[in-house]
Design a protein around this motif. Structure first.
Motif, PDB file in Angstrom:
ATOM      1  N   VAL A  29      25.778 -61.466 -24.240  1.00 11.04           N
ATOM      2  CA  VAL A  29      24.374 -61.178 -24.529  1.00 11.04           C
ATOM      3  C   VAL A  29      24.215 -60.586 -25.932  1.00 11.04           C
ATOM      4  CG1 VAL A  29      22.410 -59.718 -23.880  1.00 11.04           C
ATOM      5  CG2 VAL A  29      23.675 -60.968 -22.125  1.00 11.04           C
ATOM      6  N   LEU A  30      25.111 -59.677 -26.299  1.00 11.93           N
ATOM      7  CA  LEU A  30      24.992 -59.014 -27.600  1.00 11.93           C
ATOM      8  C   LEU A  30      25.380 -59.908 -28.773  1.00 11.93           C
ATOM      9  CD1 LEU A  30      26.386 -55.434 -26.889  1.00 11.93           C
ATOM     10  CD2 LEU A  30      24.004 -56.107 -27.216  1.00 11.93           C
ATOM     11  N   THR A  31      26.386 -60.756 -28.575  1.00 15.02           N
ATOM     12  CA  THR A  31      26.927 -61.490 -29.729  1.00 15.02           C
ATOM     13  C   THR A  31      26.720 -63.002 -29.690  1.00 15.02           C
ATOM     14  OG1 THR A  31      29.137 -61.772 -28.759  1.00 15.02           O
ATOM     15  CG2 THR A  31      28.728 -59.748 -30.024  1.00 15.02           C
ATOM     16  N   GLN A  32      26.441 -63.556 -28.529  1.00 17.61           N
ATOM     17  CA  GLN A  32      26.434 -65.012 -28.417  1.00 17.61           C
ATOM     18  C   GLN A  32      25.122 -65.620 -27.928  1.00 17.61           C
ATOM     19  OE1 GLN A  32      29.030 -67.047 -29.318  1.00 17.61           O
ATOM     20  NE2 GLN A  32      30.060 -65.221 -30.068  1.00 17.61           N
ATOM     21  N   THR A  33      24.092 -64.823 -27.757  1.00 11.77           N
ATOM     22  CA  THR A  33      22.835 -65.341 -27.219  1.00 11.77           C
ATOM     23  C   THR A  33      22.319 -66.531 -28.026  1.00 11.77           C
ATOM     24  OG1 THR A  33      22.284 -63.153 -26.402  1.00 11.77           O
ATOM     25  CG2 THR A  33      20.491 -64.729 -26.523  1.00 11.77           C
ATOM     26  N   GLY A  34      22.427 -66.453 -29.324  1.00  6.27           N
ATOM     27  CA  GLY A  34      21.961 -67.549 -30.169  1.00  6.27           C
ATOM     28  C   GLY A  34      22.849 -68.776 -30.126  1.00  6.27           C
ATOM     29  N   ASN A  35      24.027 -68.632 -29.516  1.00  2.00           N
ATOM     30  CA  ASN A  35      24.985 -69.741 -29.476  1.00  2.00           C
ATOM     31  C   ASN A  35      25.124 -70.384 -28.099  1.00  2.00           C
ATOM     32  OD1 ASN A  35      25.675 -69.415 -32.189  1.00  2.00           O
ATOM     33  ND2 ASN A  35      27.170 -67.840 -31.683  1.00  2.00           N
ATOM     34  N   ILE A  36      24.306 -69.976 -27.155  1.00  4.89           N
ATOM     35  CA  ILE A  36      24.446 -70.473 -25.776  1.00  4.89           C
ATOM     36  C   ILE A  36      24.399 -71.999 -25.718  1.00  4.89           C
ATOM     37  CG2 ILE A  36      23.325 -70.531 -23.494  1.00  4.89           C
ATOM     38  CD1 ILE A  36      24.819 -67.954 -23.947  1.00  4.89           C
ATOM     39  N   PHE A  37      23.570 -72.609 -26.526  1.00  7.19           N
ATOM     40  CA  PHE A  37      23.426 -74.061 -26.487  1.00  7.19           C
ATOM     41  C   PHE A  37      24.067 -74.728 -27.711  1.00  7.19           C
ATOM     42  CE2 PHE A  37      19.816 -72.367 -24.026  1.00  7.19           C
ATOM     43  CZ  PHE A  37      20.153 -72.908 -22.795  1.00  7.19           C
ATOM     44  N   ARG A  38      25.067 -74.078 -28.280  1.00  8.02           N
ATOM     45  CA  ARG A  38      25.728 -74.613 -29.475  1.00  8.02           C
ATOM     46  C   ARG A  38      27.197 -74.879 -29.236  1.00  8.02           C
ATOM     47  NH1 ARG A  38      23.017 -70.622 -33.774  1.00  8.02           N
ATOM     48  NH2 ARG A  38      21.013 -71.663 -33.869  1.00  8.02           N
TER      49      ARG A  38
ATOM     50  N   TRP B 120      32.322 -75.272 -26.606  1.00  4.75           N
ATOM     51  CA  TRP B 120      31.147 -74.450 -26.382  1.00  4.75           C
ATOM     52  C   TRP B 120      31.337 -73.125 -27.114  1.00  4.75           C
ATOM     53  CZ3 TRP B 120      29.981 -71.183 -21.547  1.00  4.75           C
ATOM     54  CH2 TRP B 120      28.635 -70.822 -21.512  1.00  4.75           C
ATOM     55  N   ALA B 121      30.364 -72.688 -27.882  1.00  2.00           N
ATOM     56  CA  ALA B 121      30.493 -71.511 -28.744  1.00  2.00           C
ATOM     57  C   ALA B 121      30.906 -70.238 -27.988  1.00  2.00           C
ATOM     58  CB  ALA B 121      29.220 -71.300 -29.549  1.00  2.00           C
ATOM     59  N   PRO B 122      30.279 -69.885 -26.870  1.00  4.82           N
ATOM     60  CA  PRO B 122      30.696 -68.661 -26.161  1.00  4.82           C
ATOM     61  C   PRO B 122      31.804 -68.904 -25.136  1.00  4.82           C
ATOM     62  CG  PRO B 122      28.625 -69.403 -25.273  1.00  4.82           C
ATOM     63  CD  PRO B 122      28.986 -70.353 -26.382  1.00  4.82           C
ATOM     64  N   GLU B 123      32.594 -69.921 -25.364  1.00  2.30           N
ATOM     65  CA  GLU B 123      33.600 -70.367 -24.407  1.00  2.30           C
ATOM     66  C   GLU B 123      34.588 -69.268 -23.991  1.00  2.30           C
ATOM     67  OE1 GLU B 123      36.454 -74.166 -24.449  1.00  2.30           O
ATOM     68  OE2 GLU B 123      36.501 -72.995 -26.296  1.00  2.30           O
ATOM     69  N   LEU B 124      35.210 -68.592 -24.949  1.00  2.00           N
ATOM     70  CA  LEU B 124      36.261 -67.633 -24.616  1.00  2.00           C
ATOM     71  C   LEU B 124      35.737 -66.485 -23.757  1.00  2.00           C
ATOM     72  CD1 LEU B 124      39.189 -66.809 -24.880  1.00  2.00           C
ATOM     73  CD2 LEU B 124      38.583 -65.620 -26.996  1.00  2.00           C
ATOM     74  N   LEU B 125      34.644 -65.890 -24.166  1.00  4.93           N
ATOM     75  CA  LEU B 125      34.079 -64.806 -23.364  1.00  4.93           C
ATOM     76  C   LEU B 125      33.652 -65.290 -21.984  1.00  4.93           C
ATOM     77  CD1 LEU B 125      31.954 -62.863 -25.991  1.00  4.93           C
ATOM     78  CD2 LEU B 125      33.846 -61.949 -24.641  1.00  4.93           C
TER      79      LEU B 125
END
Length: 133
Positions: free
Chosen positions: A85-94, A101-106
């Motif tokens: 939520v803090l670092t990847q919200t803008g990358n959810i669909f990227r 997928w951008a937030p893949e590791l977390l």
């Protein structure tokens, strides 16, 4: 073929616990001010940043050794969700630069920790008799 479920769960515990512990150790030495700033930007108090030590130091150690694994995994998963939520919200669909997928590791950390909430630590752990193990 004989199943070795407990060994598999142990490997999973080590596979998510040790790498996350490295993140936590980094925060011990380099500080958490940037996390506090992100929280303040979202209208939350900066002191909540200290929770990162629970999610990235305490919980991974407990997960690896297999002590109160279900609780530790829940804390770990919440920590990962908060980080998303803090670092990847803008990358959810990227996608990232490699097509993943951008937030893949977390997300993987969060989902595997959630799985440990349901499975528990297996028999290869310090404690197996408590309902939170």
């Amino acid at each position: 073929m004989k199943k070795r479920t407990d060994l598999g769960i142990f490997i999973v515990r080590v596979a998510i616990g040790l790498p996350m512990l490295a993140y936590g150790i980094s925060k011990i030495f380099n500080g958490i001010e940037f996390i506090g700033q992100m929280l303040v930007e979202r209208g939350l108090p900066a002191f909540l940043a200290y929770g990162v030590f629970l999610g990235e130091v305490v919980a991974p150690v407990l997960i690896v050794v297999g002590f109160r694994t279900r609780v530790a995994a829940m804390v770990f998963a919440i920590n990962c969700c908060t980080a998303i939520v803090l670092t990847q919200t803008g990358n959810i669909f990227r996608l990232n630069e490699y097509g993943g997928w951008a937030p893949e590791l977390l997300s993987i950390y969060m989902l595997v920790a959630t799985g440990l909430v349901f499975t528990g630590p297996g028999k290869l752990s310090v404690s197996t008799n408590n309902k939170w193990d």
